[in-house]
Design an enzyme around this catalytic site. Structure first.
Site, PDB file in Angstrom:
ATOM      1  N   MET A 128      68.401  58.439  52.370  1.00 50.86           N
ATOM      2  CA  MET A 128      69.339  59.374  52.996  1.00 50.86           C
ATOM      3  C   MET A 128      70.120  60.158  51.926  1.00 50.86           C
ATOM      4  O   MET A 128      70.328  61.356  52.059  1.00 50.86           O
ATOM      5  CB  MET A 128      70.335  58.636  53.897  1.00 50.86           C
ATOM      6  CG  MET A 128      69.710  57.726  54.960  1.00 50.86           C
ATOM      7  SD  MET A 128      68.649  58.587  56.119  1.00 50.86           S
ATOM      8  CE  MET A 128      69.837  59.461  57.091  1.00 50.86           C
ATOM      9  N   ASN A 159      72.651  45.444  48.657  1.00 49.87           N
ATOM     10  CA  ASN A 159      72.192  46.742  49.157  1.00 49.87           C
ATOM     11  C   ASN A 159      70.662  46.680  49.348  1.00 49.87           C
ATOM     12  O   ASN A 159      70.068  45.611  49.264  1.00 49.87           O
ATOM     13  CB  ASN A 159      72.584  47.840  48.154  1.00 49.87           C
ATOM     14  CG  ASN A 159      72.892  49.155  48.856  1.00 49.87           C
ATOM     15  OD1 ASN A 159      72.123  49.602  49.707  1.00 49.87           O
ATOM     16  ND2 ASN A 159      74.000  49.777  48.514  1.00 49.87           N
ATOM     17  N   THR A 160      70.023  47.814  49.542  1.00 51.18           N
ATOM     18  CA  THR A 160      68.564  47.870  49.728  1.00 51.18           C
ATOM     19  C   THR A 160      67.855  47.683  48.376  1.00 51.18           C
ATOM     20  O   THR A 160      68.466  47.821  47.321  1.00 51.18           O
ATOM     21  CB  THR A 160      68.161  49.238  50.305  1.00 51.18           C
ATOM     22  OG1 THR A 160      68.634  50.261  49.425  1.00 51.18           O
ATOM     23  CG2 THR A 160      68.757  49.454  51.684  1.00 51.18           C
ATOM     24  N   SER A 168      73.354  51.966  45.664  1.00 52.63           N
ATOM     25  CA  SER A 168      72.346  52.704  46.418  1.00 52.63           C
ATOM     26  C   SER A 168      71.296  53.245  45.459  1.00 52.63           C
ATOM     27  O   SER A 168      71.629  53.813  44.419  1.00 52.63           O
ATOM     28  CB  SER A 168      72.977  53.865  47.175  1.00 52.63           C
ATOM     29  OG  SER A 168      71.953  54.754  47.582  1.00 52.63           O
ATOM     30  N   ASN A 207      64.824  53.970  53.424  1.00 51.96           N
ATOM     31  CA  ASN A 207      65.634  55.178  53.554  1.00 51.96           C
ATOM     32  C   ASN A 207      65.937  55.782  52.202  1.00 51.96           C
ATOM     33  O   ASN A 207      66.085  55.075  51.208  1.00 51.96           O
ATOM     34  CB  ASN A 207      66.926  54.881  54.335  1.00 51.96           C
ATOM     35  CG  ASN A 207      68.079  54.494  53.433  1.00 51.96           C
ATOM     36  OD1 ASN A 207      68.764  55.351  52.870  1.00 51.96           O
ATOM     37  ND2 ASN A 207      68.287  53.194  53.250  1.00 51.96           N
ATOM     38  N   PHE A 260      73.391  59.490  50.797  1.00 55.49           N
ATOM     39  CA  PHE A 260      74.835  59.631  51.090  1.00 55.49           C
ATOM     40  C   PHE A 260      75.149  60.940  51.818  1.00 55.49           C
ATOM     41  O   PHE A 260      76.042  61.695  51.416  1.00 55.49           O
ATOM     42  CB  PHE A 260      75.682  59.552  49.821  1.00 55.49           C
ATOM     43  CG  PHE A 260      75.708  58.221  49.119  1.00 55.49           C
ATOM     44  CD1 PHE A 260      75.298  57.056  49.750  1.00 55.49           C
ATOM     45  CD2 PHE A 260      76.171  58.132  47.810  1.00 55.49           C
ATOM     46  CE1 PHE A 260      75.339  55.824  49.087  1.00 55.49           C
ATOM     47  CE2 PHE A 260      76.220  56.915  47.144  1.00 55.49           C
ATOM     48  CZ  PHE A 260      75.800  55.764  47.789  1.00 55.49           C
TER      49      PHE A 260
HETATM   50  C1  LIG Z   1      69.386  54.050  56.894  1.00 61.51           C
HETATM   51  C2  LIG Z   1      70.248  53.231  55.987  1.00 61.51           C
HETATM   52  C3  LIG Z   1      71.344  53.820  55.376  1.00 61.51           C
HETATM   53  C4  LIG Z   1      72.160  53.059  54.538  1.00 61.51           C
HETATM   54  N1  LIG Z   1      73.241  53.649  53.967  1.00 61.51           N
HETATM   55  C5  LIG Z   1      74.069  52.921  53.197  1.00 61.51           C
HETATM   56  C6  LIG Z   1      75.222  53.489  52.637  1.00 61.51           C
HETATM   57  O1  LIG Z   1      75.532  54.662  52.846  1.00 61.51           O
HETATM   58  N2  LIG Z   1      76.014  52.706  51.848  1.00 61.51           N
HETATM   59  C7  LIG Z   1      75.726  51.391  51.602  1.00 61.51           C
HETATM   60  O2  LIG Z   1      76.487  50.725  50.903  1.00 61.51           O
HETATM   61  N3  LIG Z   1      74.635  50.811  52.140  1.00 61.51           N
HETATM   62  C8  LIG Z   1      73.811  51.538  52.917  1.00 61.51           C
HETATM   63  N4  LIG Z   1      72.707  50.960  53.469  1.00 61.51           N
HETATM   64  C9  LIG Z   1      72.401  49.546  53.130  1.00 61.51           C
HETATM   65  C10 LIG Z   1      72.924  48.568  54.168  1.00 61.51           C
HETATM   66  O3  LIG Z   1      74.311  48.601  54.266  1.00 61.51           O
HETATM   67  C11 LIG Z   1      72.470  47.140  53.816  1.00 61.51           C
HETATM   68  O4  LIG Z   1      73.076  46.756  52.602  1.00 61.51           O
HETATM   69  C12 LIG Z   1      70.964  47.011  53.663  1.00 61.51           C
HETATM   70  O5  LIG Z   1      70.294  47.804  54.621  1.00 61.51           O
HETATM   71  C13 LIG Z   1      70.488  45.567  53.827  1.00 61.51           C
HETATM   72  O6  LIG Z   1      70.813  45.082  55.100  1.00 61.51           O
HETATM   73  P1  LIG Z   1      69.758  45.027  56.332  1.00 61.51           P
HETATM   74  O7  LIG Z   1      68.514  44.378  55.799  1.00 61.51           O
HETATM   75  O8  LIG Z   1      70.451  44.225  57.394  1.00 61.51           O
HETATM   76  O9  LIG Z   1      69.527  46.435  56.721  1.00 61.51           O
HETATM   77  C14 LIG Z   1      71.874  51.692  54.312  1.00 61.51           C
HETATM   78  C15 LIG Z   1      70.783  51.103  54.948  1.00 61.51           C
HETATM   79  C16 LIG Z   1      69.967  51.852  55.779  1.00 61.51           C
HETATM   80  C17 LIG Z   1      68.812  51.180  56.457  1.00 61.51           C
END
Ligand SMILES: Cc1cc2nc3c(=O)[nH]c(=O)nc-3n(C[C@H](O)[C@H](O)[C@H](O)COP(=O)(O)O)c2cc1C
Length: 367
Positions: free
Chosen positions: A118, A251-252, A182, A116, A120
């Site tokens: 996105m 985070n990602t 992020s 992603n 914010f």
């Molecule tokens: C579409 C999408 C939007 C995300 N938006 C945010 C965000 O706004 N703020 C944030 O701290 N993490 C955001 N994340 C990260 C997630 O909170 C998480 O840390 C990350 O996806 C790893 O977890 P997962 O493997 O279970 O997805 C986002 C993840 C995805 C997939």
């Protein structure tokens, strides 16, 4: 059933459209009392042994929804109805912003992952604060509020933007998260360097204490999996020094190693989440626990697909665990399956309580 439905229906839709559709159903279901009671009974069973306490907050269980799914705090009860025992809303920025142009969300089905960028997209801190203020909770669930920097605000003025959000949102937050990790806001991750992070966290702490005087709002920081090990250690030390309540890891990632999906997808810019993130985020968590032990509460997130993954995070040092991407692939039974499997694992383990299990593997490895 969900997986068949997902294959036939969701995979043919644009991922962001599918997200909005699913989101609408969840919100709708949560508004109909009979339906939400039925769904909560089916999807959010409680396990006494999983009752948890983190930074002074009591929760039904350790598993919650990661930030980014409910950016604007519009579906907290819907997500609680689906069994998430805490819901982290946001990221919310000081000012409203549309995020990056679409397409900005990609499904890597073969990798059980998402990319992603996105950026914010959110209604901004004033609107989200008003929404939280007006909210009449149906389910008792812990609400975390994750804040980040407005894109147009220069890096040098970031602290003021976070402070603005804190002043508006802290009173509505069970806990507050400073997101500096992020990859989709230019320069944001530079704020993880301790010389930037120290004044930022100090300013947010002061703003939270100034605006909320009847309790101390727990303050956490969310970090990236792409930090070098020494930088993970530096953030951990700073968190201890500043008396932070928690660290969310992770985070990602911007890494792209070992993916099976076609290059047209893996080449998309943005943060990668889901299964391929599992190993690195677990590694970061272990490193943090080895450094801070029980002095700071750790939240494990990144590639948690099932109960076994969640259990591994707890044994590595996480008091709370979160998920996002696997919810897309696993569907509405995701949180329920995690909690059910966690209860079974705890009961079959030598640990009498969940708290005893936290960090047990990392402690053993250190001996
Ligand atoms: C579409 C999408 C939007 C995300 N938006 C945010 C965000 O706004 N703020 C944030 O701290 N993490 C955001 N994340 C990260 C997630 O909170 C998480 O840390 C990350 O996806 C790893 O977890 P997962 O493997 O279970 O997805 C986002 C993840 C995805 C997939």
């Amino acid at each position: 059933m969900y997986k068949l439905f997902f294959r036939l229906f969701f995979t043919r839709m644009d991922p962001e459209q599918a997200h909005h559709l699913a989101f609408r159903w969840i919100r709708l279901a949560a508004r109909v009392p009979v339906l939400r009671t039925f769904l909560a009974a089916a999807l959010a069973p409680r396990y006494k042994e999983l009752r948890t306490e983190a930074f002074g907050l009591r929760m039904h269980g350790p598993f919650g929804l990661a930030a980014g799914f409910d950016k604007n705090a519009v579906a907290i009860d819907g997500m609680a109805m689906l069994g998430f025992d805490h819901v982290e809303i946001g990221t919310v920025t000081g000012e409203p912003q549309p995020g990056n142009p679409r397409k900005r969300l990609f499904r890597l089905v073969q990798d059980r992952a998402l990319i992603n960028r996105m950026g914010f997209n959110n209604d901004g801190s004033a609107a989200v604060a008003a929404r939280l203020h007006a909210r009449v909770p149906v389910f008792r669930t812990v609400v975390g509020v994750n804040i980040g920097k407005t894109k147009v605000v220069p890096e040098a003025e970031a602290a003021a933007d976070y402070v603005k959000s804190t002043e508006r949102l802290a009173r509505h937050a069970d806990y507050l998260v400073v997101n500096v990790s992020s990859p989709n806001t230019p320069g944001l991750r530079n704020l993880q360097a301790t010389q930037s992070l120290r004044p930022l966290l100090t300013a947010v702490r002061e703003a939270a204490d100034r605006t909320v005087t009847d309790r101390r709002v727990p303050l956490l920081v969310k970090i990236a999996p792409d930090l070098a090990d020494e930088d993970v250690d530096a953030v951990a030390d700073l968190a201890v020094e500043l008396g932070l309540d928690g660290i969310i890891a992770t985070n990602t990632t911007i890494a792209r190693e070992g993916l099976k999906s076609p290059a047209r997808l893996t080449g998309e810019t943005g943060g990668l989440s889901g299964a391929p993130l599992k190993e690195r985020s677990l590694e970061v968590l272990r490193r943090l626990y080895a450094r801070v032990g029980d002095r700071i509460t750790l939240v494990g997130v990144g590639g948690v697909e099932n109960a076994e993954d969640a259990w591994q995070r707890i044994l590595a040092g996480a008091t709370l665990v979160q998920g996002y991407s696997a919810f897309v692939y696993e569907g509405p039974f995701y949180a329920r399956a995690v909690h059910k499997g966690l209860a079974a694992r705890l009961n079959a383990s030598p640990y009498a309580t969940l708290a005893e299990a936290v960090g047990a593997d990392t402690r053993k490895a250190a001996v």
